[in-house]
Scaffold this motif. Sequence first.
Motif, PDB file in Angstrom:
ATOM      1  N   GLN A   1       4.357  18.281  -6.090  1.00  0.00           N
ATOM      2  CA  GLN A   1       5.066  19.654  -6.885  1.00  0.00           C
ATOM      3  C   GLN A   1       6.082  19.173  -7.295  1.00  0.00           C
ATOM      4  OE1 GLN A   1       3.644  22.476  -3.954  1.00  0.00           O
ATOM      5  NE2 GLN A   1       2.142  22.029  -5.081  1.00  0.00           N
ATOM      6  N   ILE A   2       6.873  18.003  -7.963  1.00  0.00           N
ATOM      7  CA  ILE A   2       8.197  17.862  -8.786  1.00  0.00           C
ATOM      8  C   ILE A   2       7.867  18.190  -9.905  1.00  0.00           C
ATOM      9  CG2 ILE A   2       9.369  17.397  -6.833  1.00  0.00           C
ATOM     10  CD1 ILE A   2       9.237  14.499  -7.687  1.00  0.00           C
ATOM     11  N   ALA A   3       6.794  17.613 -10.981  1.00  0.00           N
ATOM     12  CA  ALA A   3       6.526  17.416 -12.326  1.00  0.00           C
ATOM     13  C   ALA A   3       7.607  18.379 -13.052  1.00  0.00           C
ATOM     14  CB  ALA A   3       5.212  17.850 -13.062  1.00  0.00           C
ATOM     15  N   GLY A   4       8.341  17.622 -14.251  1.00  0.00           N
ATOM     16  CA  GLY A   4       9.326  18.426 -14.964  1.00  0.00           C
ATOM     17  C   GLY A   4       9.979  19.684 -13.926  1.00  0.00           C
ATOM     18  N   THR A   5      10.416  19.506 -12.789  1.00  0.00           N
ATOM     19  CA  THR A   5      12.158  19.666 -12.324  1.00  0.00           C
ATOM     20  C   THR A   5      13.205  17.995 -12.122  1.00  0.00           C
ATOM     21  OG1 THR A   5      10.927  18.903 -10.240  1.00  0.00           O
ATOM     22  CG2 THR A   5      10.520  20.988 -11.516  1.00  0.00           C
ATOM     23  N   ASP A   6      14.091  19.019 -11.707  1.00  0.00           N
ATOM     24  CA  ASP A   6      15.313  18.092 -11.521  1.00  0.00           C
ATOM     25  C   ASP A   6      15.022  17.261  -9.951  1.00  0.00           C
ATOM     26  OD1 ASP A   6      17.538  16.021 -10.600  1.00  0.00           O
ATOM     27  OD2 ASP A   6      18.784  17.413 -11.877  1.00  0.00           O
ATOM     28  N   VAL A   7      14.706  16.624  -9.417  1.00  0.00           N
ATOM     29  CA  VAL A   7      14.565  16.339  -7.619  1.00  0.00           C
ATOM     30  C   VAL A   7      16.443  16.741  -7.098  1.00  0.00           C
ATOM     31  CG1 VAL A   7      12.684  15.271  -8.053  1.00  0.00           C
ATOM     32  CG2 VAL A   7      15.302  13.457  -7.523  1.00  0.00           C
ATOM     33  N   ASN A   8      16.879  16.926  -7.609  1.00  0.00           N
ATOM     34  CA  ASN A   8      18.529  16.893  -7.515  1.00  0.00           C
ATOM     35  C   ASN A   8      18.480  18.568  -6.864  1.00  0.00           C
ATOM     36  OD1 ASN A   8      19.131  13.948  -6.646  1.00  0.00           O
ATOM     37  ND2 ASN A   8      18.465  13.758  -8.740  1.00  0.00           N
TER      38      ASN A   8
ATOM     39  N   PHE B   1      18.219  19.798   0.464  1.00  0.00           N
ATOM     40  CA  PHE B   1      18.777  19.235   1.430  1.00  0.00           C
ATOM     41  C   PHE B   1      17.522  18.537   2.172  1.00  0.00           C
ATOM     42  CE2 PHE B   1      20.741  17.193   4.870  1.00  0.00           C
ATOM     43  CZ  PHE B   1      21.172  16.032   4.449  1.00  0.00           C
ATOM     44  N   ILE B   2      16.882  18.972   2.995  1.00  0.00           N
ATOM     45  CA  ILE B   2      15.507  19.230   3.212  1.00  0.00           C
ATOM     46  C   ILE B   2      15.026  18.089   2.769  1.00  0.00           C
ATOM     47  CG2 ILE B   2      14.481  21.112   3.574  1.00  0.00           C
ATOM     48  CD1 ILE B   2      12.968  20.734   5.794  1.00  0.00           C
ATOM     49  N   ASP B   3      14.264  18.947   1.492  1.00  0.00           N
ATOM     50  CA  ASP B   3      13.228  18.585   0.411  1.00  0.00           C
ATOM     51  C   ASP B   3      13.726  16.960  -0.128  1.00  0.00           C
ATOM     52  OD1 ASP B   3      11.319  20.142   0.765  1.00  0.00           O
ATOM     53  OD2 ASP B   3      12.318  21.557  -0.907  1.00  0.00           O
TER      54      ASP B   3
ATOM     55  N   ASP C   1       1.046  -1.220   0.380  1.00  0.00           N
ATOM     56  CA  ASP C   1      -0.179   0.262   0.025  1.00  0.00           C
ATOM     57  C   ASP C   1       0.807   1.076   0.034  1.00  0.00           C
ATOM     58  OD1 ASP C   1      -2.756  -1.760  -0.191  1.00  0.00           O
ATOM     59  OD2 ASP C   1      -2.099  -1.893   2.160  1.00  0.00           O
ATOM     60  N   PHE C   2       1.739   1.214   0.536  1.00  0.00           N
ATOM     61  CA  PHE C   2       2.732   2.797   0.683  1.00  0.00           C
ATOM     62  C   PHE C   2       3.044   2.469  -0.481  1.00  0.00           C
ATOM     63  CE2 PHE C   2       2.454   2.551   5.404  1.00  0.00           C
ATOM     64  CZ  PHE C   2       2.561   3.605   5.704  1.00  0.00           C
ATOM     65  N   ALA C   3       4.245   1.835  -0.843  1.00  0.00           N
ATOM     66  CA  ALA C   3       4.651   1.630  -2.517  1.00  0.00           C
ATOM     67  C   ALA C   3       3.923   1.809  -3.547  1.00  0.00           C
ATOM     68  CB  ALA C   3       4.647   0.551  -2.705  1.00  0.00           C
ATOM     69  N   GLN C   4       2.635   1.365  -3.846  1.00  0.00           N
ATOM     70  CA  GLN C   4       1.255   2.191  -4.812  1.00  0.00           C
ATOM     71  C   GLN C   4       0.828   3.004  -3.943  1.00  0.00           C
ATOM     72  OE1 GLN C   4       0.904   0.168  -7.474  1.00  0.00           O
ATOM     73  NE2 GLN C   4      -1.146   1.604  -7.778  1.00  0.00           N
ATOM     74  N   GLY C   5       0.595   3.286  -3.025  1.00  0.00           N
ATOM     75  CA  GLY C   5      -0.011   4.865  -2.387  1.00  0.00           C
ATOM     76  C   GLY C   5       1.358   6.042  -3.318  1.00  0.00           C
ATOM     77  N   TYR C   6       2.452   6.065  -2.822  1.00  0.00           N
ATOM     78  CA  TYR C   6       3.562   7.049  -3.386  1.00  0.00           C
ATOM     79  C   TYR C   6       3.666   7.293  -4.446  1.00  0.00           C
ATOM     80  CZ  TYR C   6       4.316   7.892   1.199  1.00  0.00           C
ATOM     81  OH  TYR C   6       4.285   8.575   3.044  1.00  0.00           O
ATOM     82  N   LYS C   7       3.242   6.050  -5.657  1.00  0.00           N
ATOM     83  CA  LYS C   7       3.421   6.010  -6.748  1.00  0.00           C
ATOM     84  C   LYS C   7       2.283   7.034  -7.548  1.00  0.00           C
ATOM     85  CE  LYS C   7       3.851   2.802 -10.741  1.00  0.00           C
ATOM     86  NZ  LYS C   7       4.183   1.491 -11.264  1.00  0.00           N
ATOM     87  N   GLU C   8       0.801   6.373  -6.992  1.00  0.00           N
ATOM     88  CA  GLU C   8      -0.256   7.164  -7.526  1.00  0.00           C
ATOM     89  C   GLU C   8      -0.044   8.955  -7.074  1.00  0.00           C
ATOM     90  OE1 GLU C   8      -3.770   4.963  -6.652  1.00  0.00           O
ATOM     91  OE2 GLU C   8      -2.886   2.971  -6.362  1.00  0.00           O
ATOM     92  N   LEU C   9       0.152   9.296  -5.265  1.00  0.00           N
ATOM     93  CA  LEU C   9       1.076  10.568  -5.517  1.00  0.00           C
ATOM     94  C   LEU C   9       1.517  11.030  -5.805  1.00  0.00           C
ATOM     95  CD1 LEU C   9       0.654  10.559  -1.501  1.00  0.00           C
ATOM     96  CD2 LEU C   9      -1.535  11.156  -3.008  1.00  0.00           C
ATOM     97  N   SER C  10       2.933  10.556  -6.802  1.00  0.00           N
ATOM     98  CA  SER C  10       3.529  10.804  -7.294  1.00  0.00           C
ATOM     99  C   SER C  10       3.578  11.032  -8.864  1.00  0.00           C
ATOM    100  CB  SER C  10       4.584  10.563  -7.316  1.00  0.00           C
ATOM    101  OG  SER C  10       5.870  10.308  -8.331  1.00  0.00           O
ATOM    102  N   HIS C  11       2.213  10.240  -9.177  1.00  0.00           N
ATOM    103  CA  HIS C  11       1.934  11.060 -11.213  1.00  0.00           C
ATOM    104  C   HIS C  11       1.043  11.720 -10.864  1.00  0.00           C
ATOM    105  CE1 HIS C  11       3.852   6.964 -12.582  1.00  0.00           C
ATOM    106  NE2 HIS C  11       3.114   6.427 -11.705  1.00  0.00           N
ATOM    107  N   ARG C  12       0.245  12.419  -9.329  1.00  0.00           N
ATOM    108  CA  ARG C  12      -1.141  13.050  -9.249  1.00  0.00           C
ATOM    109  C   ARG C  12       0.175  13.944  -9.020  1.00  0.00           C
ATOM    110  NH1 ARG C  12      -5.362  12.115  -4.869  1.00  0.00           N
ATOM    111  NH2 ARG C  12      -7.421  10.940  -6.282  1.00  0.00           N
ATOM    112  N   ASP C  13       1.489  14.358  -9.427  1.00  0.00           N
ATOM    113  CA  ASP C  13       1.848  15.228  -8.584  1.00  0.00           C
ATOM    114  C   ASP C  13       1.795  16.073  -7.262  1.00  0.00           C
ATOM    115  OD1 ASP C  13       4.666  16.863  -9.048  1.00  0.00           O
ATOM    116  OD2 ASP C  13       3.340  18.583  -9.952  1.00  0.00           O
ATOM    117  N   LEU C  14       2.067  15.241  -6.440  1.00  0.00           N
ATOM    118  CA  LEU C  14       1.236  15.759  -4.642  1.00  0.00           C
ATOM    119  C   LEU C  14       2.563  16.746  -4.350  1.00  0.00           C
ATOM    120  CD1 LEU C  14      -0.355  15.733  -2.194  1.00  0.00           C
ATOM    121  CD2 LEU C  14       0.858  14.158  -1.497  1.00  0.00           C
TER     122      LEU C  14
END
Length: 191
Positions: free
Chosen positions: A130-137, A141-143, A115-128
């Motif tokens: 707010q990293i779509a189109g950005t380089d997470v790196n 640091f905290i983020d 559930d954690f794996a699937q839930g976070y995958k879905e939240l990532s696809h929903r851009d919860l």
Amino acid sequence: QHEIKSQLAKLLATEDLVVEHKQVETASFNVETRVLVLPLWEKASNSIYDMLVGHEVGHALYTPAEHDGQELPELLTDIAGNGGDEMLVKALLNIVEDARIERKMKEQFPGLRRDFAQGYKELSHRDLFQIAGTDVNDAIFIDRINLHFKLGILGIEDVKFNAEEQAFVDEIATTDTFEDVLDVTRRLYDY
């Protein structure tokens, strides 16, 4: 469906928590009043809700309302020092504690791992996050710590750290007690 998730939370927490379903941005748990709030999201899967319940019940089971006689505001002030940034301390403490409680919940209730794996995958696809189109790196640091423990450990994002940062990440990954969380948070704040 709401009643089922409420009962799940109470069963996992092994206490008669108050569970409320509200129009809020995200789930939360008040360690003092023992109220767990779940958001009323449209099109949220069972995995997302089970992940949210698992996360918040983790706070119910593992996050104390006080530590050594100090409540959260006092702990934040203690770590930040005179004139320090208590909001930054709170954010750091929350990220470190979230990593600890989620790991402990997955250890205690292995069925929640999916559930954690699937839930976070879905939240990532929903851009919860707010990293779509950005380089997470490029994130601070905290983020990146938060993204690593939510998405990186699942292989959803490739979050990178320098050697000094990686030492903190490795330590966060093994925190066991709330005292460990406070210790890492103090040193992260100084860093």
